[in-house]
Design an enzyme around this catalytic site. Structure first.
Site, PDB file in Angstrom:
ATOM      1  N   GLY A  35      59.790  27.090  65.492  1.00 37.50           N
ATOM      2  CA  GLY A  35      58.710  28.057  65.363  1.00 37.50           C
ATOM      3  C   GLY A  35      58.615  29.046  66.510  1.00 37.50           C
ATOM      4  O   GLY A  35      57.862  30.006  66.439  1.00 37.50           O
ATOM      5  N   CYS A  57      64.227  30.874  35.995  1.00 37.31           N
ATOM      6  CA  CYS A  57      63.799  31.246  34.650  1.00 37.31           C
ATOM      7  C   CYS A  57      64.982  31.164  33.667  1.00 37.31           C
ATOM      8  O   CYS A  57      64.885  30.570  32.598  1.00 37.31           O
ATOM      9  CB  CYS A  57      63.224  32.658  34.674  1.00 37.31           C
ATOM     10  SG  CYS A  57      62.267  33.096  33.222  1.00 37.31           S
ATOM     11  N   CYS A  93      60.185  31.857  29.760  1.00 32.09           N
ATOM     12  CA  CYS A  93      60.609  30.451  29.745  1.00 32.09           C
ATOM     13  C   CYS A  93      59.443  29.492  29.579  1.00 32.09           C
ATOM     14  O   CYS A  93      59.652  28.294  29.425  1.00 32.09           O
ATOM     15  CB  CYS A  93      61.404  30.117  31.007  1.00 32.09           C
ATOM     16  SG  CYS A  93      60.371  29.935  32.480  1.00 32.09           S
ATOM     17  N   CYS A 129      58.536  34.657  35.384  1.00 32.35           N
ATOM     18  CA  CYS A 129      58.917  33.980  36.617  1.00 32.35           C
ATOM     19  C   CYS A 129      59.455  35.008  37.601  1.00 32.35           C
ATOM     20  O   CYS A 129      60.251  35.876  37.236  1.00 32.35           O
ATOM     21  CB  CYS A 129      60.014  32.955  36.364  1.00 32.35           C
ATOM     22  SG  CYS A 129      59.470  31.497  35.500  1.00 32.35           S
ATOM     23  N   CYS A 160      54.937  31.634  32.017  1.00 36.82           N
ATOM     24  CA  CYS A 160      55.992  32.653  31.977  1.00 36.82           C
ATOM     25  C   CYS A 160      56.270  33.013  30.522  1.00 36.82           C
ATOM     26  O   CYS A 160      56.458  32.131  29.690  1.00 36.82           O
ATOM     27  CB  CYS A 160      57.257  32.126  32.654  1.00 36.82           C
ATOM     28  SG  CYS A 160      58.689  33.206  32.414  1.00 36.82           S
TER      29      CYS A 160
END
Lengths: 279, 258
Positions: free
Chosen positions: A32, A272, A244, A266, A241
């Site tokens: 980080g 997808c 899909c 998606c 979606c």
């Protein structure tokens, strides 16, 4: 695809790659923490992924399989261009399938498919400093990181809850890495934040214009900032979606006509397509 | 060192170029005590405050702080993180100009809550409740908690700054002209408020002021400074009623009814 002659493997010269690898090693050692590096001019404009592309160039080997994501999609300009760039200058295999890739460079999304231990994900970062909008002085923000003095970030969250009833940050949602460093996760949707926590893959972040590299090693804790009584929640559009039918993926809203018509699909195109092919 | 002083300084000396800002200054502060530092402009009052609070390093001399566990810390030899921790928990600093300390783009509640959050509070409801309670203690309406400081008057800003500083219950507060730049009636209310809070919470304070009336009202002891030197110090009433140094006599006689 033809491999261009006259370039070193993966475009950058070996000295530069070594310098970037040193920065990456340091970044991995201090999860980080933003490590400065000598960012090079790349053949694409600042803000298009100059940091990510340099990190990718430094970690790419001849046997790697590269996938490039631009806001979830494999077929948009940025993704296509960077994929072709490395196919030409490094001659590596490329793919659009998350599971087949060993190195994934991404702009602002994490794939829906869980990543594995043998994969590296490289994020493109426009602004590596999570405190940049709250404290203009870099000298001061560096001191705040050194002393882990992060009250100011919570003031921002407090203000959001006071004004809007919830934290209004929807992307680039600040996270604490390994309980020590406050980190900007790059402008991924807050929806993707939980995927970073204890991820099996190595996560590398490159900011070319700001000349910073940082990293999250595998299986490192990444916590989204929140309050005990206002816990972090990953939000998504409340739809399925249209292509899909997925109800658990991050969705893009697409305007389809000028009558107010729209569809939700998606954002992760590979995910997808995979669902539609039944794989 | 004497026993249980909260803050002690010996031989503090600081020059700004050729200008002596502090010359061999000694100071002691006991828990719960208010020490006023008075003197004219440029006498080194604010410099002393900055040195005592670790914001400036002296050329010579030492300053110690005794933490709640009883251990002594040399303020200028402390590691930066420890000093920072002191400043955001055990200590407070009240500026003459509240805008230097407040975040003007953050609501009153956020301003008061910042020190709590810096100290690790992570419960929104608790932070907000503490902010509201403190606003009430400094006589700001609870329903102003979500207003921005720029909608506040000068006196309210100063009171907001005091709430923001005291919310972590510091043991020691440094105040630099807390009533400067306010009109007389507002000053009086603010002084009354500070006096009440300091007494009730048992806070020790180093108070810098050029106003002898402020020192009379708030301080237990007074230090009089002139050109960087402490020319006289003692109990407030003793110094103001029976000034011994010529400069103190001048200072006292120049003010009506102090």
């Amino acid at each position: 695809m033809n491999v261009a002659s006259g370039y070193n493997f993966a475009y950058l010269d070996e000295q530069t790659k070594r310098m970037i690898r040193r920065a990456i090693l340091k970044a991995v050692a201090i999860p980080g923490h933003q490590v400065p590096f000598g960012s090079r001019e790349m053949p694409l404009p600042y803000g298009w992924g100059t940091g990510g592309i340099q990190v990718t160039a430094a970690v790419l080997g001849r046997d790697d399989v590269l996938k490039v994501i631009d806001q979830g999609a494999d077929d948009t300009t940025n993704a296509v261009s960077i994929r072709r760039f490395f196919a030409r200058t490094a001659g590596v295999a490329t793919t659009t399938h998350t599971a087949e890739a060993t190195v994934i460079q991404t702009r602002h999304r994490i794939p829906e498919t869980a990543l594995r231990q043998d994969q590296i994900i490289v994020y493109q970062v426009p602004q590596p400093e999570p405190l940049s909008r709250l404290e203009p002085s870099r000298e001061e923000t560096r001191r705040m990181h050194a002393l882990a003095d992060y009250g100011l970030m919570h003031v921002k969250l407090y203000e959001d809850i006071t004004r809007f009833g919830h934290v209004s940050i929807s992307y680039d949602y600040p996270v604490m890495v390994d309980g020590r460093y406050l980190m900007a996760p790059s402008p991924i949707p807050a929806f993707d934040n939980p995927k970073m926590d204890r991820m099996a893959a190595l996560q590398l972040f490159g900011a070319g214009r700001e000349k910073r590299i940082y990293a999250v090693p595998p299986y490192t804790s990444v916590r989204s900032l929140d309050f005990d009584d206002h816990e972090f929640r990953a939000s998504r559009a409340p739809h399925a979606c249209l292509l899909c039918g997925a109800t658990d993926s991050y969705l893009d809203e697409v305007v389809i006509d000028d009558q107010g018509g729209r569809m939700f699909v998606c954002s992760d195109t590979d995910h997808c397509e995979g669902r539609r092919d039944g794989t | 060192m004497e026993h249980d002083t909260l803050l002690s300084a010996r031989g503090l000396t600081l020059h700004f170029g050729a200008t002596p800002a502090l010359v061999d200054v000694d100071a002691d502060l006991w828990p719960g005590e208010v020490l006023a530092v008075v003197g004219e402009s440029g006498s080194g009052k604010s410099t002393l405050l900055n040195v005592l609070s670790g914001r400036l390093a002296p050329d010579a001399g030492v300053a110690w702080y005794r933490d709640p566990a009883g251990a002594l810390h040399d303020i200028h030899a402390m590691p930066a993180p420890a000093l920072r921790t002191l400043h955001r928990s055990d200590w407070g600093f009240v500026h003459q100009n509240p805008r230097e300390n407040l975040r003007m783009a953050v609501t009153a509640g956020g301003n008061v809550g910042e020190r709590l959050m810096a100290r690790g509070s992570r419960h929104y409801g608790d932070i907000r409740a503490a902010a509201i309670s403190w606003l009430e203690q400094v006589e700001i309406d609870a329903d102003r908690v979500d207003d921005l400081p720029r909608t506040f008057s000068g006196g309210m800003l100063q009171r907001l700054q005091i709430a923001r500083t005291l919310v972590t219950h510091p043991r020691l507060v440094f105040m630099d002209e807390p009533t400067g730049g306010l009109d007389v009636s507002v000053q009086a209310r603010l002084l009354d408020l500070i006096r009440g809070l300091v007494r009730r919470l048992g806070i020790a304070a180093v108070l810098v002021t050029h106003d002898l009336a402020v020192a009379r009202l708030l301080a237990h002891r007074i230090m009089v400074m002139q050109r960087g030197r402490v020319v006289e110090s003692g109990l407030t009433d003793r110094v103001l009623d029976d000034p011994r140094h010529a400069y103190t006599q001048l200072l006292v006689s120049s003010v009506l009814g102090a």
